[in-house]
Scaffold this motif. Sequence first.
Motif, PDB file in Angstrom:
ATOM      1  N   CYS A 116       0.826  -1.208   0.000  1.00 51.58           N
ATOM      2  CA  CYS A 116       0.000   0.000   0.000  1.00 51.58           C
ATOM      3  C   CYS A 116       0.860   1.259   0.000  1.00 51.58           C
ATOM      4  O   CYS A 116       0.583   2.224  -0.731  1.00 51.58           O
ATOM      5  N   ALA A 120       1.351   4.180  -2.975  1.00 51.47           N
ATOM      6  CA  ALA A 120       1.238   5.615  -2.695  1.00 51.47           C
ATOM      7  C   ALA A 120       2.486   6.356  -3.177  1.00 51.47           C
ATOM      8  O   ALA A 120       2.394   7.457  -3.734  1.00 51.47           O
ATOM      9  N   LEU A 208      -6.656   1.986   8.716  1.00 46.70           N
ATOM     10  CA  LEU A 208      -6.733   3.416   8.431  1.00 46.70           C
ATOM     11  C   LEU A 208      -5.373   3.956   7.998  1.00 46.70           C
ATOM     12  O   LEU A 208      -5.263   4.701   7.017  1.00 46.70           O
ATOM     13  N   ILE A 212      -6.391   3.061   4.145  1.00 44.93           N
ATOM     14  CA  ILE A 212      -7.220   4.228   3.836  1.00 44.93           C
ATOM     15  C   ILE A 212      -6.370   5.467   3.563  1.00 44.93           C
ATOM     16  O   ILE A 212      -6.612   6.184   2.576  1.00 44.93           O
ATOM     17  N   LEU A 213      -5.375   5.719   4.399  1.00 42.75           N
ATOM     18  CA  LEU A 213      -4.542   6.914   4.215  1.00 42.75           C
ATOM     19  C   LEU A 213      -3.755   6.876   2.902  1.00 42.75           C
ATOM     20  O   LEU A 213      -3.812   7.841   2.126  1.00 42.75           O
ATOM     21  N   PHE A 215      -4.472   5.169   0.232  1.00 43.39           N
ATOM     22  CA  PHE A 215      -5.446   5.237  -0.853  1.00 43.39           C
ATOM     23  C   PHE A 215      -5.968   6.666  -1.029  1.00 43.39           C
ATOM     24  O   PHE A 215      -6.157   7.136  -2.161  1.00 43.39           O
ATOM     25  N   SER A 216      -6.186   7.364   0.073  1.00 45.79           N
ATOM     26  CA  SER A 216      -6.635   8.756   0.011  1.00 45.79           C
ATOM     27  C   SER A 216      -5.585   9.640  -0.651  1.00 45.79           C
ATOM     28  O   SER A 216      -5.914  10.526  -1.461  1.00 45.79           O
ATOM     29  N   LEU A 217      -4.312   9.399  -0.332  1.00 49.42           N
ATOM     30  CA  LEU A 217      -3.225  10.163  -0.952  1.00 49.42           C
ATOM     31  C   LEU A 217      -3.144   9.884  -2.451  1.00 49.42           C
ATOM     32  O   LEU A 217      -2.861  10.785  -3.251  1.00 49.42           O
ATOM     33  N   ILE A 219      -5.728   8.977  -4.365  1.00 47.93           N
ATOM     34  CA  ILE A 219      -6.876   9.661  -4.971  1.00 47.93           C
ATOM     35  C   ILE A 219      -6.589  11.154  -5.126  1.00 47.93           C
ATOM     36  O   ILE A 219      -6.854  11.754  -6.181  1.00 47.93           O
ATOM     37  N   LEU A 220      -6.025  11.753  -4.069  1.00 44.29           N
ATOM     38  CA  LEU A 220      -5.691  13.176  -4.115  1.00 44.29           C
ATOM     39  C   LEU A 220      -4.676  13.463  -5.216  1.00 44.29           C
ATOM     40  O   LEU A 220      -4.803  14.454  -5.959  1.00 44.29           O
ATOM     41  N   THR A 260     -10.087  -3.416   0.281  1.00 50.85           N
ATOM     42  CA  THR A 260     -11.040  -2.586   1.026  1.00 50.85           C
ATOM     43  C   THR A 260     -12.348  -3.327   1.249  1.00 50.85           C
ATOM     44  O   THR A 260     -12.974  -3.216   2.313  1.00 50.85           O
TER      45      THR A 260
END
Length: 312
Positions: A116, A120, A208, A212-213, A215-217, A219-220, A260
């Motif tokens: 993960c 990223a 998280l 999640i973190l 994956f959020s980065l 997406i951003l 997920t």
Amino acid sequence: MPQRKGLENHTVGSGFILVGFSDHSSLQGLCFTVFLAIYLMVLTGNSLIALITVVDSSLHTPMYFFLRNFSILEICYTSVTLPKMLVGFLMADGRISFLGCAAQMYFLVLLGSIECLFLAAMAYDRYIAICDPLHYILIMSRGLCVRMVVGSWVFVVPVQIGQTYQVFTLPFCASHDLHHFFCDVTPLLKLACADTFWNEVILYTLVLVFVILPFSLIILSYIKIIKAILKIPSVLGRRKAFSTCSSHLGVVTLFFGSATAVYLKQWSKDSADTDKYFALMYTSVTPMFNPRIYSLRNKEVKIALKRLLWTK
């Protein structure tokens, strides 16, 4: 307390039974053949990707540095689960020792977490390449890439040692039938005959942090990448810029989508069968497709492959 200690000793001695496909015993031979083919494709495809990124000087860039490390990680990741599954199919024996189960779970969550972080890091590399191309070489230096890879290992190793220790110090005094294909955190906690509230808190905290973190980065990063691509005036330029990201985006979708689905679903007995099949996706099927995604959708990799295969 003496009674609980006795139960724990019994658990250490007897280990667990990986139920997996045992409900469909007639499919054991077919499952062995299918997963052996998958494992061989994972080994061959990822080894080839790792090899060409080493021997071909045109691929000595940050993106392919991360891809090489990611491919090696994929080989290790599948080797944690698939060989044991293949032996189970061949011998019709799903038994695994207590220590063997602990080791399998540890390396599974360790390598999965690092994957993960690598994904990223690869998204950040694409973000800099497209959104700040003039400073790309300066920002994505060899030193930074090495620090990102080494830092991922240094950060994750002790954390997952702690989680593994907490899970395997629980008393497993109920059934030792693990309704899964390999030892994973969620099915193991369901077998514990103690309060697992804090284990679940730790599990979802780590999900998280490591799922999640990142994956959020990612997406951003892709929101900013898409905005930058849309500002490119020529259609050819936009297509070329997007092609440098499409392979990574495909891998991200496969890996995070299935992972997920497993870890963010509500805990329920009804979802156990679904969870274990989703788990097969991100531990076996996704690593098989990753080399194909990078070789089929990446012109540089295809050219390097041709040079490697056709060189006498």
